[in-house]
Design an enzyme around this catalytic site. Structure first.
Site, PDB file in Angstrom:
ATOM      1  N   PHE A  15       0.825  -1.210   0.000  1.00  0.00           N
ATOM      2  CA  PHE A  15       0.000   0.000   0.000  1.00  0.00           C
ATOM      3  C   PHE A  15       0.868   1.273   0.000  1.00  0.00           C
ATOM      4  O   PHE A  15       0.904   2.016  -0.996  1.00  0.00           O
ATOM      5  CB  PHE A  15      -0.947  -0.077   1.209  1.00  0.00           C
ATOM      6  CG  PHE A  15      -1.542   1.225   1.638  1.00  0.00           C
ATOM      7  CD1 PHE A  15      -2.173   2.070   0.735  1.00  0.00           C
ATOM      8  CD2 PHE A  15      -1.486   1.606   2.983  1.00  0.00           C
ATOM      9  CE1 PHE A  15      -2.719   3.283   1.146  1.00  0.00           C
ATOM     10  CE2 PHE A  15      -2.032   2.805   3.408  1.00  0.00           C
ATOM     11  CZ  PHE A  15      -2.636   3.652   2.483  1.00  0.00           C
ATOM     12  N   THR A  39       1.708  -9.552   1.060  1.00  0.00           N
ATOM     13  CA  THR A  39       0.478  -8.745   1.098  1.00  0.00           C
ATOM     14  C   THR A  39       0.420  -7.727  -0.035  1.00  0.00           C
ATOM     15  O   THR A  39      -0.601  -7.084  -0.237  1.00  0.00           O
ATOM     16  CB  THR A  39       0.351  -7.975   2.444  1.00  0.00           C
ATOM     17  OG1 THR A  39       1.580  -7.285   2.681  1.00  0.00           O
ATOM     18  CG2 THR A  39       0.073  -8.910   3.591  1.00  0.00           C
ATOM     19  N   GLY A  40       1.500  -7.570  -0.772  1.00  0.00           N
ATOM     20  CA  GLY A  40       1.529  -6.618  -1.881  1.00  0.00           C
ATOM     21  C   GLY A  40       0.911  -7.227  -3.143  1.00  0.00           C
ATOM     22  O   GLY A  40       0.585  -8.408  -3.177  1.00  0.00           O
ATOM     23  N   TYR A 147       4.920  -8.304  15.796  1.00  0.00           N
ATOM     24  CA  TYR A 147       5.043  -7.067  15.013  1.00  0.00           C
ATOM     25  C   TYR A 147       5.711  -5.978  15.848  1.00  0.00           C
ATOM     26  O   TYR A 147       6.709  -5.388  15.434  1.00  0.00           O
ATOM     27  CB  TYR A 147       3.645  -6.638  14.569  1.00  0.00           C
ATOM     28  CG  TYR A 147       3.591  -5.406  13.689  1.00  0.00           C
ATOM     29  CD1 TYR A 147       3.969  -5.463  12.352  1.00  0.00           C
ATOM     30  CD2 TYR A 147       3.117  -4.195  14.195  1.00  0.00           C
ATOM     31  CE1 TYR A 147       3.891  -4.331  11.535  1.00  0.00           C
ATOM     32  CE2 TYR A 147       3.035  -3.075  13.389  1.00  0.00           C
ATOM     33  CZ  TYR A 147       3.418  -3.143  12.063  1.00  0.00           C
ATOM     34  OH  TYR A 147       3.329  -2.023  11.261  1.00  0.00           O
ATOM     35  N   GLN A 164      27.778   2.064  15.623  1.00  0.00           N
ATOM     36  CA  GLN A 164      28.935   1.179  15.430  1.00  0.00           C
ATOM     37  C   GLN A 164      29.589   1.362  14.060  1.00  0.00           C
ATOM     38  O   GLN A 164      30.806   1.243  13.933  1.00  0.00           O
ATOM     39  CB  GLN A 164      28.461  -0.270  15.605  1.00  0.00           C
ATOM     40  CG  GLN A 164      29.545  -1.275  15.878  1.00  0.00           C
ATOM     41  CD  GLN A 164      28.944  -2.655  16.182  1.00  0.00           C
ATOM     42  OE1 GLN A 164      27.805  -2.780  16.657  1.00  0.00           O
ATOM     43  NE2 GLN A 164      29.700  -3.701  15.885  1.00  0.00           N
ATOM     44  N   THR A 177      -2.248   4.857   8.613  1.00  0.00           N
ATOM     45  CA  THR A 177      -2.280   5.509   7.303  1.00  0.00           C
ATOM     46  C   THR A 177      -3.332   4.816   6.440  1.00  0.00           C
ATOM     47  O   THR A 177      -3.517   3.600   6.555  1.00  0.00           O
ATOM     48  CB  THR A 177      -0.882   5.421   6.660  1.00  0.00           C
ATOM     49  OG1 THR A 177       0.054   6.007   7.569  1.00  0.00           O
ATOM     50  CG2 THR A 177      -0.811   6.139   5.329  1.00  0.00           C
ATOM     51  N   ARG A 188      -7.875  -4.159   7.982  1.00  0.00           N
ATOM     52  CA  ARG A 188      -7.693  -2.900   8.717  1.00  0.00           C
ATOM     53  C   ARG A 188      -9.000  -2.135   8.739  1.00  0.00           C
ATOM     54  O   ARG A 188      -9.894  -2.340   7.914  1.00  0.00           O
ATOM     55  CB  ARG A 188      -6.555  -2.084   8.099  1.00  0.00           C
ATOM     56  CG  ARG A 188      -5.218  -2.638   8.552  1.00  0.00           C
ATOM     57  CD  ARG A 188      -4.065  -1.807   8.096  1.00  0.00           C
ATOM     58  NE  ARG A 188      -3.597  -2.222   6.788  1.00  0.00           N
ATOM     59  CZ  ARG A 188      -2.463  -1.775   6.245  1.00  0.00           C
ATOM     60  NH1 ARG A 188      -1.723  -0.921   6.895  1.00  0.00           N
ATOM     61  NH2 ARG A 188      -2.093  -2.190   5.046  1.00  0.00           N
TER      62      ARG A 188
END
Ligand code: NAD
Ligand code: UDP
Length: 313
Positions: A15, A39-40, A147, A164, A177, A188
């Site tokens: 998304f 998921t894309g 997550y 480092q 979003t 969602r």
């Protein structure tokens, strides 16, 4: 355009990633989109296939990658609770191994690298609104832990590479979003409510709907992410990016019912475990460091999103 850069976007077929690729191509950059399509979707980036500046690579970021780039936007990771909880071990691997692999690539190529972190690093916050110095309230062993803790560990890795190896890092803490190209079935809240309203189905409200979120339109988010990448060196973040206008989930349901003229009724369901009760970004830092704030009002953004979902039906 000033300088044409070789830019890699992991999670570029998702998304937010697809909007970011579109914007970077429009600015004349060479864009390498890396995605494993968990998921894309190719449809999200199909309009870019005609551009000779655009390249797509099917690759899982939990495995090393050897390419030459100037900048890396690391967005690869499922973002919706149902998807990141589907294979929680892979979710943690994507955040942690993915960060190690992409930071290793940034170190070797001396590329600048931006991490798409999340408001979930604050967990179920006890401080409101959330500013970057709040350390969070995350349940490490709950269903959201894969997550939340994966993203927290990724932030740790980013700052360890910075201290480092002097890697040029940027960490954006992205709040909720929404916009066109959200997957209609990714669970969602914005996509669920709009699809349910357009189909005349019951609106599934979890809990009593009193929990709050703050929704940022995707164009505003992409603008903020790019500004952070282009900010002066040393602007590492973490920086909150999100819309500070907060509303209850019940309020969102009523707004979407109104905007779609839906006949849907509200159906109450159990609140999922560890669902944060309130969430709202303090964006003072983004305003100061990036001269950024959202410009798209919720109602206007929702209208564009509703039009997109109507087009899919
Ligand atoms: P999305 O699920 O639409 O996009 C994620 C992309 O990553 C997908 O294209 C997916 O196929 C890809 N991906 C997943 N695992 C991968 C792997 N192992 N290797 C390669 N590609 C992989 O989600 P989104 O909403 O576009 O989110 C993008 C990023 O922004 C994520 O890192 C997410 O955590 C972060 N974020 C999003 C939101 C939001 O509200 N959308 C909020 C906070 C943070
Ligand atoms: N939610 C809801 N009905 C739905 C989907 C989500 O009431 O069909 C609620 C969910 O419980 C949460 C809020 O909406 O309180 C936002 O959920 P989402 O999954 O979009 O994002 P996150 O919880 O990660 O902010």
């Amino acid at each position: 355009m000033a300088i044409r850069k070789r830019i890699m976007v992991t999670g570029g077929a998702g998304f937010i990633g697809s909007h970011l690729c579109t914007r970077l191509i429009a600015e004349g950059h060479d864009v390498l989109c890396v995605d494993n399509f968990f998921t894309g979707a190719k449809d999200n980036i199909a309009p870019l296939f005609d551009s000779s500046n655009f390249e797509l690579m099917r690759h899982d970021v939990t495995f090393p990658l050897y390419v030459e780039v100037d900048e890396i936007y690391n967005l690869a990771c499922p973002a919706s609770p149902i998807h990141y909880q589907y294979d929680p071990v892979q979710t943690t691997k994507t955040s942690v191994h993915g960060a190690i692999n992409m930071l290793g690539l940034a170190k070797r190529t001396r590329a600048k690298i931006l991490q798409a972190s999340t408001s979930e690093v604050y967990g179920d916050p006890t401080v409101h609104p959330q500013s970057e110095d709040y350390l969070g309230n995350v349940n490490p062993i709950g269903p959201r832990g894969c997550y939340d803790e994966g993203k927290r560990c990724a932030e740790t890795l980013f700052f360890d590479y910075y201290r480092q190896h002097q890697t040029n890092i940027r960490v954006a803490r992205i709040f909720n979003t929404y916009g066109p190209r959200m997957s209609p079935d990714d669970g969602r809240v914005v996509s669920n409510f709009i699809m349910q309203a357009l189909k005349g189905e019951p609106i599934t409200l979890y809990g009593d709907g009193g929990q709050t979120r703050s929704f940022c339109y995707v164009d505003d988010m992409v603008e903020g992410i790019i500004r952070l990448m282009n900010a002066d060196d040393g602007t590492t973040g973490p920086i909150n990016l999100g819309n500070p206008v907060e509303l209850s989930i019940r309020g969102l349901a009523e707004l979407i019912i109104g905007l779609t003229d839906a006949k849907s009724v509200i159906e109450f369901r159990d609140l999922p475990q560890d669902d944060p009760l309130q969430r709202c970004p303090d964006i003072t830092l983004a305003r100061m460091a990036l001269d950024w704030e959202p410009t798209v009002a919720l109602e206007s953004g929702l209208k564009s999103t509703i039009a997109y979902f109507r087009g899919l039906m």
